[in-house]
Scaffold this motif. Structure first.
Motif, PDB file in Angstrom:
ATOM      1  N   THR A   1       0.829  -1.211   0.000  1.00 27.76           N
ATOM      2  CA  THR A   1       0.000   0.000   0.000  1.00 27.76           C
ATOM      3  C   THR A   1       0.858   1.253   0.000  1.00 27.76           C
ATOM      4  O   THR A   1       0.558   2.224  -0.701  1.00 27.76           O
ATOM      5  CB  THR A   1      -0.938   0.002   1.224  1.00 27.76           C
ATOM      6  OG1 THR A   1      -1.671  -1.217   1.282  1.00 27.76           O
ATOM      7  CG2 THR A   1      -1.913   1.163   1.152  1.00 27.76           C
ATOM      8  N   LEU A   2       1.938   1.236   0.785  1.00 28.51           N
ATOM      9  CA  LEU A   2       2.831   2.394   0.852  1.00 28.51           C
ATOM     10  C   LEU A   2       3.475   2.662  -0.508  1.00 28.51           C
ATOM     11  O   LEU A   2       3.489   3.805  -0.992  1.00 28.51           O
ATOM     12  CB  LEU A   2       3.902   2.163   1.914  1.00 28.51           C
ATOM     13  CG  LEU A   2       4.946   3.277   2.074  1.00 28.51           C
ATOM     14  CD1 LEU A   2       4.274   4.580   2.494  1.00 28.51           C
ATOM     15  CD2 LEU A   2       6.014   2.871   3.085  1.00 28.51           C
TER      16      LEU A   2
ATOM     17  N   THR B   1       0.914   3.959  -2.967  1.00 32.28           N
ATOM     18  CA  THR B   1       0.580   5.362  -2.682  1.00 32.28           C
ATOM     19  C   THR B   1       1.658   6.293  -3.214  1.00 32.28           C
ATOM     20  O   THR B   1       1.357   7.341  -3.802  1.00 32.28           O
ATOM     21  CB  THR B   1       0.404   5.563  -1.168  1.00 32.28           C
ATOM     22  OG1 THR B   1      -0.638   4.709  -0.688  1.00 32.28           O
ATOM     23  CG2 THR B   1       0.054   7.011  -0.851  1.00 32.28           C
TER      24      THR B   1
ATOM     25  N   LYS C   1      -3.600  13.391   3.554  1.00 35.04           N
ATOM     26  CA  LYS C   1      -3.163  12.119   2.984  1.00 35.04           C
ATOM     27  C   LYS C   1      -2.516  11.225   4.040  1.00 35.04           C
ATOM     28  O   LYS C   1      -2.720   9.999   4.044  1.00 35.04           O
ATOM     29  CB  LYS C   1      -2.191  12.349   1.829  1.00 35.04           C
ATOM     30  CG  LYS C   1      -2.799  13.040   0.623  1.00 35.04           C
ATOM     31  CD  LYS C   1      -3.958  12.236   0.048  1.00 35.04           C
ATOM     32  CE  LYS C   1      -4.602  12.931  -1.129  1.00 35.04           C
ATOM     33  NZ  LYS C   1      -5.809  12.213  -1.613  1.00 35.04           N
ATOM     34  N   VAL C   2      -1.732  11.808   4.921  1.00 40.63           N
ATOM     35  CA  VAL C   2      -1.090  11.021   5.981  1.00 40.63           C
ATOM     36  C   VAL C   2      -2.134  10.425   6.911  1.00 40.63           C
ATOM     37  O   VAL C   2      -2.092   9.235   7.254  1.00 40.63           O
ATOM     38  CB  VAL C   2      -0.091  11.895   6.782  1.00 40.63           C
ATOM     39  CG1 VAL C   2       0.390  11.170   8.041  1.00 40.63           C
ATOM     40  CG2 VAL C   2       1.110  12.264   5.910  1.00 40.63           C
TER      41      VAL C   2
ATOM     42  N   PHE D   1      -4.021   7.654   5.127  1.00 42.17           N
ATOM     43  CA  PHE D   1      -3.209   6.445   4.958  1.00 42.17           C
ATOM     44  C   PHE D   1      -3.196   5.620   6.235  1.00 42.17           C
ATOM     45  O   PHE D   1      -3.425   4.402   6.209  1.00 42.17           O
ATOM     46  CB  PHE D   1      -1.779   6.819   4.559  1.00 42.17           C
ATOM     47  CG  PHE D   1      -0.866   5.635   4.392  1.00 42.17           C
ATOM     48  CD1 PHE D   1      -0.849   4.914   3.216  1.00 42.17           C
ATOM     49  CD2 PHE D   1      -0.033   5.230   5.431  1.00 42.17           C
ATOM     50  CE1 PHE D   1      -0.025   3.815   3.055  1.00 42.17           C
ATOM     51  CE2 PHE D   1       0.801   4.122   5.286  1.00 42.17           C
ATOM     52  CZ  PHE D   1       0.798   3.416   4.094  1.00 42.17           C
ATOM     53  N   PHE D   2      -2.942   6.255   7.357  1.00 45.17           N
ATOM     54  CA  PHE D   2      -2.806   5.497   8.597  1.00 45.17           C
ATOM     55  C   PHE D   2      -4.150   5.016   9.144  1.00 45.17           C
ATOM     56  O   PHE D   2      -4.228   3.919   9.711  1.00 45.17           O
ATOM     57  CB  PHE D   2      -2.039   6.321   9.642  1.00 45.17           C
ATOM     58  CG  PHE D   2      -0.572   6.342   9.402  1.00 45.17           C
ATOM     59  CD1 PHE D   2       0.213   5.231   9.689  1.00 45.17           C
ATOM     60  CD2 PHE D   2       0.045   7.451   8.848  1.00 45.17           C
ATOM     61  CE1 PHE D   2       1.585   5.226   9.448  1.00 45.17           C
ATOM     62  CE2 PHE D   2       1.419   7.463   8.602  1.00 45.17           C
ATOM     63  CZ  PHE D   2       2.184   6.347   8.901  1.00 45.17           C
TER      64      PHE D   2
ATOM     65  N   ASN E   1      -6.634   4.191   7.246  1.00 45.45           N
ATOM     66  CA  ASN E   1      -6.921   3.075   6.357  1.00 45.45           C
ATOM     67  C   ASN E   1      -6.114   1.831   6.738  1.00 45.45           C
ATOM     68  O   ASN E   1      -6.631   0.703   6.720  1.00 45.45           O
ATOM     69  CB  ASN E   1      -6.616   3.464   4.916  1.00 45.45           C
ATOM     70  CG  ASN E   1      -6.910   2.337   3.933  1.00 45.45           C
ATOM     71  OD1 ASN E   1      -8.039   1.917   3.771  1.00 45.45           O
ATOM     72  ND2 ASN E   1      -5.875   1.843   3.286  1.00 45.45           N
ATOM     73  N   GLN E   2      -4.852   2.035   7.114  1.00 45.67           N
ATOM     74  CA  GLN E   2      -4.012   0.906   7.498  1.00 45.67           C
ATOM     75  C   GLN E   2      -4.514   0.234   8.777  1.00 45.67           C
ATOM     76  O   GLN E   2      -4.529  -0.998   8.873  1.00 45.67           O
ATOM     77  CB  GLN E   2      -2.560   1.364   7.690  1.00 45.67           C
ATOM     78  CG  GLN E   2      -1.858   1.724   6.400  1.00 45.67           C
ATOM     79  CD  GLN E   2      -1.877   0.601   5.400  1.00 45.67           C
ATOM     80  OE1 GLN E   2      -1.343  -0.478   5.640  1.00 45.67           O
ATOM     81  NE2 GLN E   2      -2.519   0.829   4.261  1.00 45.67           N
TER      82      GLN E   2
END
Length: 436
Positions: free
Chosen positions: A122-123, A126, A158-159, A162-163, A165-166
């Motif tokens: 994912t990272l 992205t 976005k950060v 992302f987290f 979602n993770q």
């Protein structure tokens, strides 16, 4: 030749080539549709008669250029995506990520290695997509006046996304792996039941718990609009418990309205960009009520429940298909997994690649169903006497959002979950005339 012999001759190369062929066929079909729409937008330079009182020549041309710009961006994005995906499959890059994840995993085990692998994939994905995301936000949307984000807001948003979602994805993935590994021959039933429960929980908590992490929600102030919305909800026996305005203008000037909530606890959310502004954008109170009448039409016709049921049936079929195929070695070997068969990788391969024909057909059928639902919701608003203000609202929202109303029929049928504006207005006028 019996089935076992057929399976024996289908090796990893055949599977890999089959996946690549399916991906490229889908890409070429969708590119063909986009080319048709691009040519349509290039040639359509006259404002349709129904829009001439609302949209002038310059505004129509700006909408046309915005449509062309989005289509050009789509060509680049889709081409970028198919090339990256093809390279990943052809060179077995996902297997390299797995080996790396296993090497850095302090607690050896499939669950933890799978979580590290998913995080890494994912990272990297992205990061690869970031230049296109930045271009879309700060070049394309900026050029046409829609982007309201600063660079700092964009990065922080976005950060956070992302987290968050993770956290959600890795938690669910861990549970999925455990169920598949320990659920026995009928694990797909247990997997389906658990995922159904989780999806319902997420649908319930996301708007109230997760969405406020990204946008500010405030109660709609007391006044005429709030009173009229509450009266409309009461008239329809809609169990309204909260009425919010979301500060969508800090990221975009696009408009929207929606409701959420299960059972007898419903909340209506209006984007602040939907409300009337001094510059003439946004909608008047009667137009907002018409838009909400449309949304409440979805509730009255149980469209949300129907979509949830269809989603759960789809999940069951996908898990059933996975249960039949996931132990088949060439599925893993096609992506470079020769020594291990991680169930999360198997789930990804089957649901994303092997089932491309099924997913494509289902997507088209759901688009057709969605358009039918939209017409039903419009008709509900018409029966409430909202035909004329709903038409005005649709025209204003189309103008504010630079919607281009002229579409290639095949492109529209494939992509548009909402009926085209001109067709929608035509049906509204016909239905409105019948109710008078």
């Amino acid at each position: 030749m019996d089935t076992s012999n057929i399976i024996n001759i289908i090796d990893d190369t055949v599977v890999k080539n089959g996946i690549l062929i399916l991906l490229w066929l889908e890409f070429m079909w969708e590119t063909y549709l986009s080319i048709r729409q691009f040519k349509k937008a290039q040639s359509a330079t006259e404002v349709p008669e129904v829009l001439r009182k609302v949209v002038n020549k310059d505004e129509f041309e700006k909408a046309r250029q915005y449509s062309l710009a989005k289509l050009k961006f789509g060509f680049v994005k889709d081409t970028h995506g198919i090339i990256i995906t093809s390279l990943i499959i052809y060179y077995g890059i996902l297997a390299y990520f797995w080996d790396f994840s296993d090497s850095v995993n302090p607690v050896k085990g499939e669950v933890t290695t799978s979580c590290i692998w998913l995080f890494v994939v994912t990272l990297v994905s992205t990061i690869i997509d970031l230049p296109l995301t930045i271009y879309h936000t700060f070049v394309l949307e900026e050029k046409f006046g829609f982007n309201k984000q600063t660079a700092g807001f964009f990065v922080w948003d976005k950060v956070k996304a992302f987290f968050v979602n993770q956290i959600i994805t890795l938690s669910i993935s861990s549970l999925i792996i455990v169920i598949i590994k320990s659920g026995g021959p009928y694990f797909f039933i247990w997997l389906w039941l658990v995922v159904c429960i989780i999806s319902m929980i997420l649908l319930t908590i996301y708007p109230a718990v997760i969405a406020p992490l990204f946008d500010k929600y405030t109660p709609l102030p007391e006044g005429k609009l709030r009173s009229e919305i509450e009266a409309l909800a009461s008239q329809l026996k809609f169990p309204l418990t909260q009425l919010y305005v979301v500060e969508g203008s800090k990221r975009s000037s696009h408009s929207n309205a929606y409701f959420y909530g299960l059972f007898n606890s419903k909340r209506i959310v209006l984007f602040d960009t939907l409300l009337a502004k001094d510059d003439g954008t946004g909608c008047q109170d009667d137009e907002i009520l018409a838009v909400l009448s449309h949304e409440l039409g979805h509730w009255s016709h149980s469209h949300i429940i129907k979509n949830l049921v269809l989603m759960q049936i789809n999940l069951f079929l996908m898990f059933l298909g996975f249960s039949v195929l996931f132990k088949y070695p060439p599925l893993y070997e096609a992506l470079g997994f020769y020594n291990v068969k991680p169930v999360l990788v198997g789930l990804f391969v089957v649901c994303t690649y092997v089932m491309i024909p099924y997913n494509t057909l289902l997507s088209f059928l759901m688009t057709c169903l969605s358009r039918r639902f939209e017409f039903q919701a419009d008709n509900f608003a018409v029966r409430l006497g909202k035909s004329e203000p709903l038409e005005r609202a649709l025209l204003k929202l189309n103008k504010d959002n630079l919607g281009f109303p002229i579409n290639d029929r095949l492109y529209s049928a494939w992509y548009h979950s909402h009926p085209p504006l001109l067709e929608r207005i035509s049906v509204l006028r016909e239905s409105g005339g019948k109710t008078k």
